[in-house]
Write a protein that holds these residues in place. Structure first.
Motif, PDB file in Angstrom:
ATOM      1  N   LEU A 396       1.045  -1.191   0.017  1.00  0.00           N
ATOM      2  CA  LEU A 396       0.041   0.059  -0.039  1.00  0.00           C
ATOM      3  C   LEU A 396       0.773   1.189   0.012  1.00  0.00           C
ATOM      4  CD1 LEU A 396      -2.750  -0.773   2.460  1.00  0.00           C
ATOM      5  CD2 LEU A 396      -2.888  -1.457   0.172  1.00  0.00           C
ATOM      6  N   PHE A 397       2.067   1.242   0.607  1.00  0.00           N
ATOM      7  CA  PHE A 397       2.934   2.329   0.645  1.00  0.00           C
ATOM      8  C   PHE A 397       3.714   2.535  -0.691  1.00  0.00           C
ATOM      9  CE2 PHE A 397       2.532   0.975   5.135  1.00  0.00           C
ATOM     10  CZ  PHE A 397       2.190   2.183   5.758  1.00  0.00           C
ATOM     11  N   PHE A 398       3.931   1.517  -1.326  1.00  0.00           N
ATOM     12  CA  PHE A 398       4.400   1.531  -2.781  1.00  0.00           C
ATOM     13  C   PHE A 398       3.325   2.354  -3.505  1.00  0.00           C
ATOM     14  CE2 PHE A 398       7.370  -1.262  -1.153  1.00  0.00           C
ATOM     15  CZ  PHE A 398       8.753  -0.821  -1.619  1.00  0.00           C
ATOM     16  N   LEU A 399       2.064   1.772  -3.474  1.00  0.00           N
ATOM     17  CA  LEU A 399       1.071   2.259  -4.355  1.00  0.00           C
ATOM     18  C   LEU A 399       0.813   3.876  -4.041  1.00  0.00           C
ATOM     19  CD1 LEU A 399      -2.593   0.301  -4.555  1.00  0.00           C
ATOM     20  CD2 LEU A 399      -1.975   2.715  -5.042  1.00  0.00           C
ATOM     21  N   ARG A 400       0.844   4.197  -2.630  1.00  0.00           N
ATOM     22  CA  ARG A 400       0.572   5.434  -2.542  1.00  0.00           C
ATOM     23  C   ARG A 400       1.789   6.372  -3.240  1.00  0.00           C
ATOM     24  NH1 ARG A 400       0.045   9.945  -2.844  1.00  0.00           N
ATOM     25  NH2 ARG A 400      -0.472  11.494  -1.655  1.00  0.00           N
ATOM     26  N   GLY A 401       2.864   5.775  -2.943  1.00  0.00           N
ATOM     27  CA  GLY A 401       4.187   6.676  -3.555  1.00  0.00           C
ATOM     28  C   GLY A 401       4.142   6.860  -4.905  1.00  0.00           C
ATOM     29  N   SER A 402       3.444   5.992  -5.849  1.00  0.00           N
ATOM     30  CA  SER A 402       3.425   5.999  -7.104  1.00  0.00           C
ATOM     31  C   SER A 402       2.305   6.400  -7.724  1.00  0.00           C
ATOM     32  CB  SER A 402       3.815   4.581  -7.738  1.00  0.00           C
ATOM     33  OG  SER A 402       4.822   4.188  -7.261  1.00  0.00           O
ATOM     34  N   ALA A 403       1.279   6.801  -7.095  1.00  0.00           N
ATOM     35  CA  ALA A 403      -0.067   7.149  -7.226  1.00  0.00           C
ATOM     36  C   ALA A 403       0.064   8.715  -7.585  1.00  0.00           C
ATOM     37  CB  ALA A 403      -0.981   6.974  -6.050  1.00  0.00           C
TER      38      ALA A 403
END
Length: 445
Positions: A396-403
């Motif tokens: 989820l943190f990787f998703l947020r960082g790339s969103a």
């Protein structure tokens, strides 16, 4: 106090992992400090230092699986960085345009194709977020539905053949790679079906997608874009399943096919070639540095009798066969909140697997080989679920960082909840009905 050194070694590793330092450096540093302590306290002779190089050489030289990691990562980088994923997504979504929720379903298929070879969960989710999330949002999907599609696709792909994770699980669980591949097929297929049903239901209540202009007929380029990735992954799996090629040779076939498809679909520039080579070399160097550092860590840990401490601790809990298994899976689940699967597998599996193998699941599962297949499948499913569980899910943190800027962490959490629920259902089914993991492997023998 000396007998507690393995415990202090584990605690030091945990503390420094949470500090944010690179995992390979943390493993190397902790191993170096406790090696010096072991020598200073006469728990380890200086002559045993040569074991580091001997074990490292044996680990890599005798393995038919680790060399396959390099071409598989190259294959994933080529597919991700050459624009082939965007072309595949556009063509497939056009073919499925009459199906409710067609775009999230397309993202699932994209994840199945790209995430296995992307290797690490951060790379898989980050690549899918960049490649697919803006399109989902532009097509009027809510941020929660759009991010749930990316999270589901990224984490499902990471456990599907020819996923790099499965090669490591096979090596550390001492399983043939084909049996490891077949163990996850039915659970992952069931999970994919549940995802599709979920996104179809959500798609019925979503606003109509914006129609993107598409060619009235399939061109050669569009056919290559949709059939090429499927053919590449299928060729890798088929060459392993038929015994026609070793895992390393199969990975090389996949990398070469991806390179050829890239040349057919877009001009090959020096900058693109350089970017692919540098990214592949960076990921491979990081992966194998962690492998070597973890190998050194487990050597010192065992010299300090840490493996006996872990085994004694688990048996002292007196949880019984099922209680011990659930406890180990819970520990792996919690570790998945904070670090990627590679570190978890290469550190925890050598410690926990001997204990789990000694437990008697023969009445529930069958032969020792099938028990190992079942356990490896459970490890993969638990890690997958952990990566998307709020609030600490690693993916989820990787998703947020790339969103894109408009997507909040609350949106990501709302999207993750139903995905976690479906994953827990499949995990429970595999625990209760081990034939879901062993049926195909049993039929092959």
């Amino acid at each position: 106090m000396i007998e507690l050194l393995p415990l202090f070694m584990i605690l030091s590793l945990v503390v420094f992992l949470f500090s944010g330092y690179p995992v390979a450096l943390v493993l190397t540093g902790v191993t170096t400090v406790f090696t010096a302590l072991a020598i200073g306290l006469d728990l380890m002779s200086v002559a045993k230092l040569q074991l580091f190089t001997l074990r490292s050489f044996a680990l890599l030289a005798d393995s038919l699986i680790f060399p396959a990691v390099v071409p598989l990562i190259l294959m994933g980088v080529i597919l991700a960085r050459s624009g082939q994923i965007e072309s595949f997504m556009g063509t497939l979504s056009h073919l499925l345009r009459r199906v409710p929720g067609s775009l999230p379903i397309t993202v699932l298929v994209v994840g199945i194709l790209i995430a296995p070879s992307a290797g690490l969960i951060g790379a898989a989710v980050g690549t899918l977020t960049i490649a697919t999330l803006p399109t989902l949002l532009a097509q009027r999907y809510s941020a929660s539905v759009a991010t749930s599609a990316v999270a589901a696709a990224g984490t499902l792909g990471v456990i599907l053949p020819p996923a790099v994770m499965l090669f490591f699980l096979a090596d550390l669980a001492e399983l043939p790679i084909l049996e490891t591949f077949t163990g996850v097929l039915l659970p992952a297929g069931l999970l994919f079906a549940l995802y599709v049903v979920y996104f179809v239901i959500r798609g019925r209540s979503a606003p109509a997608e914006v129609q993107i202009p598409q060619p009235t007929r399939l061109t050669l380029k569009s056919m290559i874009s949709i059939l090429g990735p499927i053919f590449i992954v299928g060729a890798v799996l088929a060459s392993i399943a038929t015994g026609w090629a070793t895992p390393t040779q199969s990975g090389a076939i996949g990398a070469f096919a991806a390179f050829c498809m890239m040349i057919l679909t877009r001009p090959l520039t020096w900058n693109l070639y350089k970017k692919i080579c540098v990214e592949t070399a960076t990921i491979v160097a990081m992966v194998f540095l962690i492998i070597l550092a973890a190998n050194a860590f487990t050597l010192v840990f065992r010299i300090l009798d840490g493996d006996e401490m872990v085994e004694g601790f688990l048996f002292a809990l007196n949880l019984g066969t099922w209680g011990t298994l659930l406890f180990v899976l819970a520990v792996v689940f919690i570790l998945g909140f904070f670090i990627d699967w590679l570190e978890i597998v290469v550190i925890s599996l050598p410690l926990f697997m001997p204990v789990l193998v000694d437990l008697d699941f023969s009445q529930h599962v069958g032969s020792p080989l099938m028990i190992n297949v079942w356990l490896a499948t459970l490890f993969a499913l638990v890690l997958q679920t952990s990566f998307v569980t709020p609030p600490f899910g690693f993916a989820l943190f990787f998703l947020r960082g790339s969103a894109p800027p408009g997507v909040s962490m609350a949106d990501i959490y709302r999207g993750a909840v139903p995905i976690v629920g479906l994953q827990l259902v499949v995990l429970a089914l595999v625990l209760l009905f081990p034939w879901l993991a062993t049926a195909i492997a049993s039929g092959l023998r």
